[in-house]
Design a protein around this motif. Structure first.
Motif, mmCIF file in Angstrom:
data_model
loop_
_atom_site.group_PDB
_atom_site.id
_atom_site.type_symbol
_atom_site.label_atom_id
_atom_site.label_comp_id
_atom_site.label_asym_id
_atom_site.label_seq_id
_atom_site.Cartn_x
_atom_site.Cartn_y
_atom_site.Cartn_z
ATOM 1 N N ARG A 95 0.839 -1.195 0.000
ATOM 2 C CA ARG A 95 0.000 0.000 0.000
ATOM 3 C C ARG A 95 0.872 1.241 0.000
ATOM 4 N N ASP A 96 0.302 2.307 -0.512
ATOM 5 C CA ASP A 96 0.948 3.613 -0.512
ATOM 6 C C ASP A 96 -0.066 4.576 0.097
ATOM 7 N N ASN A 97 0.109 4.891 1.341
ATOM 8 C CA ASN A 97 -0.862 5.741 2.025
ATOM 9 C C ASN A 97 -0.870 7.170 1.476
ATOM 10 N N ALA A 98 0.242 7.603 0.922
ATOM 11 C CA ALA A 98 0.281 8.946 0.328
ATOM 12 C C ALA A 98 -0.574 9.016 -0.932
ATOM 13 N N LYS A 99 -0.753 7.872 -1.582
ATOM 14 C CA LYS A 99 -1.555 7.820 -2.806
ATOM 15 C C LYS A 99 -2.928 7.198 -2.576
ATOM 16 N N ASN A 100 -3.222 6.863 -1.323
ATOM 17 C CA ASN A 100 -4.517 6.235 -1.003
ATOM 18 C C ASN A 100 -4.778 5.001 -1.864
ATOM 19 N N THR A 101 -3.765 4.186 -2.011
ATOM 20 C CA THR A 101 -3.873 3.043 -2.919
ATOM 21 C C THR A 101 -3.273 1.796 -2.297
ATOM 22 N N VAL A 102 -3.951 0.688 -2.517
ATOM 23 C CA VAL A 102 -3.425 -0.619 -2.144
ATOM 24 C C VAL A 102 -3.250 -1.420 -3.428
ATOM 25 N N TYR A 103 -2.220 -2.239 -3.443
ATOM 26 C CA TYR A 103 -1.866 -2.997 -4.637
ATOM 27 C C TYR A 103 -1.862 -4.492 -4.342
ATOM 28 N N LEU A 104 -2.036 -5.259 -5.411
ATOM 29 C CA LEU A 104 -1.855 -6.703 -5.332
ATOM 30 C C LEU A 104 -1.072 -7.130 -6.568
ATOM 31 N N GLN A 105 0.148 -7.545 -6.339
ATOM 32 C CA GLN A 105 0.993 -8.059 -7.411
ATOM 33 C C GLN A 105 0.788 -9.562 -7.484
ATOM 34 N N ASP A 155 -6.607 -18.971 -11.162
ATOM 35 C CA ASP A 155 -6.635 -17.632 -10.567
ATOM 36 C C ASP A 155 -7.720 -16.766 -11.199
ATOM 37 N N THR A 156 -8.356 -17.268 -12.229
ATOM 38 C CA THR A 156 -9.434 -16.526 -12.871
ATOM 39 C C THR A 156 -10.541 -16.244 -11.870
ATOM 40 N N ALA A 157 -10.844 -14.968 -11.696
ATOM 41 C CA ALA A 157 -11.823 -14.551 -10.689
ATOM 42 C C ALA A 157 -12.015 -13.045 -10.774
ATOM 43 N N VAL A 158 -13.031 -12.590 -10.095
ATOM 44 C CA VAL A 158 -13.166 -11.159 -9.847
ATOM 45 C C VAL A 158 -12.438 -10.869 -8.541
ATOM 46 N N TYR A 159 -11.550 -9.912 -8.587
ATOM 47 C CA TYR A 159 -10.755 -9.555 -7.416
ATOM 48 C C TYR A 159 -11.326 -8.279 -6.808
ATOM 49 N N TYR A 160 -11.581 -8.350 -5.511
ATOM 50 C CA TYR A 160 -12.181 -7.241 -4.780
ATOM 51 C C TYR A 160 -11.211 -6.711 -3.730
ATOM 52 N N CYS A 161 -11.167 -5.399 -3.606
ATOM 53 C CA CYS A 161 -10.468 -4.833 -2.461
ATOM 54 C C CYS A 161 -11.511 -4.455 -1.412
ATOM 55 N N ALA A 162 -11.082 -4.470 -0.171
ATOM 56 C CA ALA A 162 -11.984 -4.198 0.932
ATOM 57 C C ALA A 162 -11.242 -3.464 2.030
ATOM 58 N N ALA A 163 -12.005 -2.727 2.827
ATOM 59 C CA ALA A 163 -11.421 -1.931 3.906
ATOM 60 C C ALA A 163 -12.137 -2.222 5.213
ATOM 61 N N SER A 164 -11.346 -2.337 6.253
ATOM 62 C CA SER A 164 -11.888 -2.578 7.583
ATOM 63 C C SER A 164 -11.477 -1.437 8.500
ATOM 64 N N ARG A 165 -12.465 -0.807 9.139
ATOM 65 C CA ARG A 165 -12.170 0.374 9.950
ATOM 66 C C ARG A 165 -11.528 0.004 11.281
ATOM 67 N N PHE A 166 -11.947 -1.101 11.856
ATOM 68 C CA PHE A 166 -11.457 -1.405 13.204
ATOM 69 C C PHE A 166 -10.727 -2.743 13.315
ATOM 70 N N GLY A 167 -11.037 -3.669 12.436
ATOM 71 C CA GLY A 167 -10.464 -4.995 12.579
ATOM 72 C C GLY A 167 -9.182 -5.163 11.800
ATOM 73 N N SER A 168 -8.604 -6.352 11.940
ATOM 74 C CA SER A 168 -7.418 -6.742 11.182
ATOM 75 C C SER A 168 -7.538 -8.188 10.737
ATOM 76 N N ASP A 169 -8.764 -8.591 10.472
ATOM 77 C CA ASP A 169 -9.025 -9.976 10.079
ATOM 78 C C ASP A 169 -9.086 -10.063 8.564
ATOM 79 N N TYR A 170 -7.954 -10.351 7.957
ATOM 80 C CA TYR A 170 -7.866 -10.303 6.502
ATOM 81 C C TYR A 170 -8.715 -11.364 5.833
ATOM 82 N N ASP A 171 -9.101 -12.385 6.576
ATOM 83 C CA ASP A 171 -9.808 -13.500 5.971
ATOM 84 C C ASP A 171 -11.275 -13.579 6.371
ATOM 85 N N ASP A 172 -11.801 -12.513 6.911
ATOM 86 C CA ASP A 172 -13.185 -12.515 7.383
ATOM 87 C C ASP A 172 -13.976 -11.436 6.635
#
Length: 123
Positions: A71-81, A89-106
């Motif tokens: 992620r680049d917080n100065a650019k407000n962007t998260v990346y996935l290489q 790997d064919t799929a729709v890829y979604y980004c998501a944001a969590s305000r309080f948690g840190s559960d990447y898999d929930d």
């Protein structure tokens, strides 16, 4: 916060892509960010997550090695290489944001979702 994912497309097996997710607002750095994906006919699954500072990353076991989240917080962007793409790997890829948690898999802990970007890997 509004999220807009981009960077998907059609790629041959073995190729690479870098997905981007741009966020609106001034508080991007206060959100834990994650990537999920959903293949046709399957449930949404976790890919990776990254802490608010970017100092800690998390990966689903099946994603370790070929996926890199950043992620680049100065650019407000998260990346996935993604390297060494496979047809599965064919799929729709979604980004998501969590305000309080840190559960990447929930998915239930994510407060905001982007619309997704389609990745299609041909064999």
């Amino acid at each position: 916060v509004q999220l807009q994912a981009s960077g998907g497309g059609l790629v041959q097996a073995g190729g690479s892509l870098r997905l981007s997710c741009a966020a609106s607002g001034r508080t991007f750095s206060s959100y834990f960010m994650a990537w999920f994906r959903q293949a046709p006919g399957k449930e949404r699954e976790s890919v990776a997550g990254i802490s608010r500072s970017g100092g800690t990353t998390y990966y689903a076991d099946s994603m370790k090695g070929r996926f890199t989240i950043s992620r680049d917080n100065a650019k407000n962007t998260v990346y996935l290489q993604v390297n060494g793409l496979k047809p599965e790997d064919t799929a729709v890829y979604y980004c998501a944001a969590s305000r309080f948690g840190s559960d990447y898999d929930d998915v239930s802990r994510m407060n905001y979702w982007g619309k997704g970007t389609l990745v299609t890997v041909s064999s």
